[in-house]
Enzyme design. Structure first.
Site, PDB file in Angstrom:
ATOM      1  CB  SER A 157      23.083 -41.680 -49.545  1.00 28.30           C
ATOM      2  OG  SER A 157      22.668 -40.329 -49.556  1.00 28.30           O
ATOM      3  CE1 TYR A 170      22.689 -42.060 -44.258  1.00 30.68           C
ATOM      4  CE2 TYR A 170      23.095 -40.289 -45.818  1.00 30.68           C
ATOM      5  CZ  TYR A 170      22.395 -41.414 -45.446  1.00 30.68           C
ATOM      6  OH  TYR A 170      21.387 -41.903 -46.255  1.00 30.68           O
TER       7      TYR A 170
HETATM    8  N1  LIG Z   1      14.819 -41.691 -47.708  1.00 34.80           N
HETATM    9  C1  LIG Z   1      15.770 -41.108 -48.415  1.00 34.80           C
HETATM   10  O1  LIG Z   1      15.557 -40.034 -48.992  1.00 34.80           O
HETATM   11  C2  LIG Z   1      17.125 -41.742 -48.550  1.00 34.80           C
HETATM   12  C3  LIG Z   1      18.072 -41.106 -49.357  1.00 34.80           C
HETATM   13  C4  LIG Z   1      19.329 -41.695 -49.509  1.00 34.80           C
HETATM   14  C5  LIG Z   1      19.613 -42.888 -48.898  1.00 34.80           C
HETATM   15  N2  LIG Z   1      18.670 -43.493 -48.112  1.00 34.80           N
HETATM   16  C6  LIG Z   1      19.036 -44.774 -47.490  1.00 34.80           C
HETATM   17  O2  LIG Z   1      18.002 -45.709 -47.718  1.00 34.80           O
HETATM   18  C7  LIG Z   1      17.943 -46.633 -46.636  1.00 34.80           C
HETATM   19  C8  LIG Z   1      16.542 -46.679 -46.090  1.00 34.80           C
HETATM   20  O3  LIG Z   1      16.174 -45.375 -45.681  1.00 34.80           O
HETATM   21  P1  LIG Z   1      14.688 -44.978 -45.278  1.00 34.80           P
HETATM   22  O4  LIG Z   1      14.494 -43.583 -45.723  1.00 34.80           O
HETATM   23  O5  LIG Z   1      13.731 -46.022 -45.695  1.00 34.80           O
HETATM   24  O6  LIG Z   1      14.847 -44.954 -43.681  1.00 34.80           O
HETATM   25  P2  LIG Z   1      13.838 -45.398 -42.513  1.00 34.80           P
HETATM   26  O7  LIG Z   1      12.440 -45.145 -42.922  1.00 34.80           O
HETATM   27  O8  LIG Z   1      14.348 -44.757 -41.275  1.00 34.80           O
HETATM   28  O9  LIG Z   1      14.076 -46.976 -42.446  1.00 34.80           O
HETATM   29  C9  LIG Z   1      15.326 -47.466 -42.057  1.00 34.80           C
HETATM   30  C10 LIG Z   1      15.237 -48.958 -41.895  1.00 34.80           C
HETATM   31  O10 LIG Z   1      16.522 -49.449 -41.439  1.00 34.80           O
HETATM   32  C11 LIG Z   1      16.315 -50.274 -40.321  1.00 34.80           C
HETATM   33  N3  LIG Z   1      17.453 -50.269 -39.416  1.00 34.80           N
HETATM   34  C12 LIG Z   1      18.074 -49.198 -38.870  1.00 34.80           C
HETATM   35  N4  LIG Z   1      19.063 -49.602 -38.054  1.00 34.80           N
HETATM   36  C13 LIG Z   1      19.062 -50.964 -38.088  1.00 34.80           C
HETATM   37  C14 LIG Z   1      19.847 -51.962 -37.471  1.00 34.80           C
HETATM   38  N5  LIG Z   1      20.839 -51.656 -36.622  1.00 34.80           N
HETATM   39  N6  LIG Z   1      19.581 -53.260 -37.742  1.00 34.80           N
HETATM   40  C15 LIG Z   1      18.582 -53.580 -38.589  1.00 34.80           C
HETATM   41  N7  LIG Z   1      17.817 -52.689 -39.214  1.00 34.80           N
HETATM   42  C16 LIG Z   1      18.051 -51.388 -38.958  1.00 34.80           C
HETATM   43  C17 LIG Z   1      15.080 -49.709 -39.668  1.00 34.80           C
HETATM   44  O11 LIG Z   1      14.438 -50.713 -38.896  1.00 34.80           O
HETATM   45  P3  LIG Z   1      14.347 -50.740 -37.308  1.00 34.80           P
HETATM   46  O12 LIG Z   1      14.820 -49.397 -36.801  1.00 34.80           O
HETATM   47  O13 LIG Z   1      12.938 -51.039 -37.048  1.00 34.80           O
HETATM   48  O14 LIG Z   1      15.262 -51.856 -36.945  1.00 34.80           O
HETATM   49  C18 LIG Z   1      14.219 -49.369 -40.866  1.00 34.80           C
HETATM   50  O15 LIG Z   1      13.544 -50.511 -41.335  1.00 34.80           O
HETATM   51  C19 LIG Z   1      18.989 -46.167 -45.636  1.00 34.80           C
HETATM   52  O16 LIG Z   1      20.182 -46.901 -45.819  1.00 34.80           O
HETATM   53  C20 LIG Z   1      19.180 -44.712 -45.986  1.00 34.80           C
HETATM   54  O17 LIG Z   1      20.438 -44.210 -45.601  1.00 34.80           O
HETATM   55  C21 LIG Z   1      17.445 -42.944 -47.923  1.00 34.80           C
END
Ligand SMILES: NC(=O)c1ccc[n+]([C@@H]2O[C@H](COP(=O)([O-])OP(=O)(O)OC[C@H]3O[C@@H](n4cnc5c(N)ncnc54)[C@H](OP(=O)(O)O)[C@@H]3O)[C@@H](O)[C@H]2O)c1
Length: 267
Positions: A157, A170
């Protein structure tokens, strides 16, 4: 020695294509993981979808099949915080065939100020975002190193690089992912395995939707973003396909900031 500067046969479709490759995407049940899984399949890869919510993973599998009906798709329940679960999951995927690409995307955040962050909060975030990513990489990397090929993409991130008021655990975990990426690249590069990362800024997903729904918060984000908008999740497909494919064959240990220019902003 061959003079490569006269090479005229380089094919863009072949370089960026993933036909015949198998990819694992963690956190594929929604958000970035779901979108990236669909994108990898569109680029030609077969995909193994990993997460805790099997029903939501099955919905992603349907979308992948819609995107490319010939794609082989499998669903694997796994909690990345639990190394035994990670081992079982990777063994099940490898039973179906060798893995060429890992997108280490599963992650979460608990947004609290430093003085309010409990030990349990710290552990949940670091175990998911850093420990989970490492042991998934280790388990998949073991096979890749043995086979002498593979590409791992760790999702960090912008908050792992610049200081944001979005939670210290985080920030520490995502900074750890960037450094872990470099060390794995160093150790596994000699074995033909590349390890890179992406560092997104704000993309609209279930993780960020509640935050971006607040007009003041959104204004603040946009004011810090040279492109003046948040990212569309599909804009992460290109960077991930690039890092997964032979198009990036000499890129190793790098974290690509996909941030509309946010991280160059100096105030
Ligand atoms: N969206 C953004 O703007 C943004 C920016 C910077 C970085 N990121 C990073 O991008 C990644 C995805 O983010 P997102 O925005 O798509 O978030 P999201 O919509 O909340 O999706 C997160 C995913 O991670 C899975 N997950 C969480 N805990 C888990 C565990 N213990 N075991 C297995 N799977 C797990 C969730 O699945 P379940 O809960 O169903 O298991 C879900 O599929 C993350 O690493 C986040 O930090 C996102």
């Amino acid at each position: 020695m061959t003079d490569r500067t006269t090479e005229t046969s380089w094919e863009v479709e072949r370089a960026f294509g993933l036909a015949g490759r198998r990819a694992i995407v963690t956190g594929a049940s929604r958000g970035i993981g779901r979108t990236v899984a669909i994108g990898l399949a569109r680029a030609g890869a077969d995909v193994a979808l990993v997460g805790r919510d099997e029903a939501a993973l099955a919905e992603t599998a349907d979308l992948v099949r819609q995107a490319r009906p010939s794609a082989a798709v499998s669903v694997h329940r796994c909690d990345v915080r639990d190394t035994a679960s990670v081992r079982r999951c990777v063994a099940a995927v490898e039973d179906e065939g060798p893995v060429d690409v890992l997108v280490n995307n599963a992650g979460l955040n608990i947004r609290k100020k430093a003085l309010e962050t409990s030990e349990a909060d710290w552990q949940t975030v670091v175990d998911t975002d850093l420990k989970g990513a490492f042991f998934m990489a280790q388990e998949v990397g073991r096979g890749m190193v043995a086979r002498g090929r593979g590409s791992i993409i760790n999702v960090s991130s912008v908050g792992g690089h610049v200081a944001l008021r979005t939670g210290v655990a985080y920030a520490a975990a995502k900074a750890g992912v960037i450094q872990m990426t470099k060390v794995l690249a160093l150790e596994w590069g000699p074995h033909g395995v590349r390890v890179n990362g992406i560092a997104p800024w704000y993309f609209r997903t279930p993780l960020t939707d509640p935050l971006l729904a607040d007009p003041a918060y959104l204004r603040d984000v946009l004011d810090r973003t040279p492109l003046g908008r948040v990212g569309e999740v599909t804009e992460l497909i290109g960077p991930v396909v690039f890092l997964a494919s032979d198009a990036s064959s000499y890129v190793n240990g790098h974290t690509l900031f996909v941030d509309g220019g946010m991280s160059v902003y100096g105030f």
